[in-house]
Write a protein that holds these residues in place. Structure first.
Motif, PDB file in Angstrom:
ATOM      1  N   LYS A  41      56.179   8.244 -56.720  1.00 26.38           N
ATOM      2  CA  LYS A  41      54.934   8.303 -57.689  1.00 26.38           C
ATOM      3  C   LYS A  41      54.573   9.692 -57.548  1.00 26.38           C
ATOM      4  O   LYS A  41      53.403   9.641 -58.292  1.00 26.38           O
ATOM      5  CB  LYS A  41      54.049   7.375 -56.100  1.00 26.38           C
ATOM      6  N   GLY A  42      54.935  10.327 -57.299  1.00 25.57           N
ATOM      7  CA  GLY A  42      54.734  11.730 -57.589  1.00 25.57           C
ATOM      8  C   GLY A  42      55.463  12.705 -57.085  1.00 25.57           C
ATOM      9  O   GLY A  42      56.048  12.345 -55.841  1.00 25.57           O
ATOM     10  N   SER A  43      56.236  13.669 -57.353  1.00 27.58           N
ATOM     11  CA  SER A  43      57.444  14.506 -57.649  1.00 27.58           C
ATOM     12  C   SER A  43      57.003  16.021 -58.204  1.00 27.58           C
ATOM     13  O   SER A  43      56.691  16.303 -59.268  1.00 27.58           O
ATOM     14  CB  SER A  43      58.837  13.642 -57.414  1.00 27.58           C
ATOM     15  N   LYS A  44      58.121  16.926 -57.319  1.00 31.91           N
ATOM     16  CA  LYS A  44      57.903  18.044 -58.516  1.00 31.91           C
ATOM     17  C   LYS A  44      59.474  18.221 -59.367  1.00 31.91           C
ATOM     18  O   LYS A  44      59.759  19.256 -59.852  1.00 31.91           O
ATOM     19  CB  LYS A  44      59.068  19.365 -57.266  1.00 31.91           C
TER      20      LYS A  44
ATOM     21  N   ILE B 248      56.755   8.197 -62.209  1.00 33.61           N
ATOM     22  CA  ILE B 248      55.538   7.350 -62.754  1.00 33.61           C
ATOM     23  C   ILE B 248      54.839   7.555 -63.383  1.00 33.61           C
ATOM     24  O   ILE B 248      54.478   7.503 -64.591  1.00 33.61           O
ATOM     25  CB  ILE B 248      55.215   6.334 -61.562  1.00 33.61           C
ATOM     26  N   PRO B 249      53.889   9.288 -63.026  1.00 27.96           N
ATOM     27  CA  PRO B 249      52.932   9.504 -64.046  1.00 27.96           C
ATOM     28  C   PRO B 249      53.278  10.601 -65.113  1.00 27.96           C
ATOM     29  O   PRO B 249      53.409  10.303 -66.280  1.00 27.96           O
ATOM     30  CB  PRO B 249      51.979  10.822 -63.669  1.00 27.96           C
ATOM     31  N   LYS B 250      54.686  11.011 -64.394  1.00 28.82           N
ATOM     32  CA  LYS B 250      55.162  11.156 -65.969  1.00 28.82           C
ATOM     33  C   LYS B 250      55.853  10.040 -66.600  1.00 28.82           C
ATOM     34  O   LYS B 250      55.744  10.745 -68.143  1.00 28.82           O
ATOM     35  CB  LYS B 250      56.305  12.174 -65.424  1.00 28.82           C
TER      36      LYS B 250
ATOM     37  N   THR C  70      66.672  11.548 -60.150  1.00 28.85           N
ATOM     38  CA  THR C  70      65.436  11.152 -59.278  1.00 28.85           C
ATOM     39  C   THR C  70      66.321  10.598 -58.290  1.00 28.85           C
ATOM     40  O   THR C  70      65.473  10.690 -56.795  1.00 28.85           O
ATOM     41  CB  THR C  70      64.335  10.250 -60.029  1.00 28.85           C
ATOM     42  N   VAL C  71      67.253   9.448 -58.246  1.00 26.75           N
ATOM     43  CA  VAL C  71      66.785   8.939 -56.578  1.00 26.75           C
ATOM     44  C   VAL C  71      67.625   9.926 -55.607  1.00 26.75           C
ATOM     45  O   VAL C  71      67.562   9.501 -54.421  1.00 26.75           O
ATOM     46  CB  VAL C  71      67.883   8.070 -56.658  1.00 26.75           C
ATOM     47  N   TYR C  72      68.281  10.577 -55.769  1.00 24.99           N
ATOM     48  CA  TYR C  72      69.923  11.476 -55.433  1.00 24.99           C
ATOM     49  C   TYR C  72      68.152  12.705 -54.464  1.00 24.99           C
ATOM     50  O   TYR C  72      68.107  12.822 -53.947  1.00 24.99           O
ATOM     51  CB  TYR C  72      70.824  12.448 -55.988  1.00 24.99           C
ATOM     52  N   GLN C  73      67.607  13.181 -55.892  1.00 26.81           N
ATOM     53  CA  GLN C  73      66.418  13.991 -55.165  1.00 26.81           C
ATOM     54  C   GLN C  73      65.599  12.776 -54.233  1.00 26.81           C
ATOM     55  O   GLN C  73      65.206  14.269 -53.233  1.00 26.81           O
ATOM     56  CB  GLN C  73      65.960  14.373 -55.923  1.00 26.81           C
TER      57      GLN C  73
END
Length: 158
Positions: free
Chosen positions: A58-61, A66-68, A46-49
Motif C-alpha cells: 500500500k506504500g513503501s520505500k 499500489i500508489p506508484k 517487492t515480495v522479497y522486500q
C-alpha cells in the motif's frame, strides 16, 4: 536475440520518445490528448522486500507499490518470488504467503491473474492485475512435483 540487439530494441523506442518529447517542449508539435499508455511491468522483487524489510504494497520505500503503480498507469505487474542462492522451499512458501496476504488485504486495488483474459478483465474493473513468477528454481531442490504446487499458487512464469 543477442544482448546488444535486446539493448538496442529497448533503447530505440526510448530515444524516439525523447525526440518527440523535446520537440513537443520546443512548441513544434501541437499537444493532443491521447489515451494513457498501459504498462505491464514484467519484474519486481517487492515480495522479497516485503518479507525482509517489512515493506507494504500500500506504500513503501521501494520502487513498486499500489500508489506508484496507479501513478505510472500500471495495468499488470509481475511479482517475482525470489530467494537468495541458497534459498529454501520454506522461504519460498513464506514469500507466497506475503503475496497472498497482499492480494487479500488490497483486493480492491489488485488481483491475481493467471491468464491473459483475466488480466483484461481485472484491468477493465479498474484494478491492477498481479502476475506471479518464481525467479530461480533452486528452492525446488530438484523436486519437479513442486512445480504443480507453484501452479496452484498462481505462478505462471518460471
Amino acid at each position: 536475440m543477442t544482448r546488444r540487439r535486446l539493448a538496442l530494441s529497448a533503447a530505440v523506442p526510448l530515444f524516439l520518445a525523447g525526440i518527440l518529447l523535446s520537440t513537443a517542449r520546443a512548441g513544434q508539435v501541437k499537444k493532443t490528448e491521447a489515451p494513457a499508455m498501459k504498462v505491464f511491468d514484467l519484474h519486481c522483487d517487492t515480495v522479497y522486500q516485503g518479507v525482509k524489510k517489512g515493506w507494504d504494497l500500500k506504500g513503501s520505500k521501494g520502487a513498486v507499490d499500489i500508489p506508484k503503480m496507479r501513478k505510472g498507469n500500471v495495468t499488470a505487474q509481475t511479482f517475482a518470488l525470489w530467494t537468495p542462492q541458497a534459498g529454501t522451499w520454506a522461504f519460498l512458501r513464506k514469500l507466497n504467503k506475503k503475496f497472498e496476504s497482499w492480494m487479500k488485504d488490497y483486493g480492491g486495488d489488485i488481483e491475481l491473474a493467471v491468464t491473459g483474459d483475466e488480466i483484461d478483465d481485472i484491468a477493465s474493473r479498474g484494478k491492477i492485475a498481479a502476475v506471479l513468477s518464481v525467479e530461480g528454481l533452486s528452492p525446488l531442490g530438484g523436486d519437479l512435483e513442486k512445480i504443480q504446487v507453484l501452479h496452484g499458487w498462481g505462478v505462471r512464469i518460471l
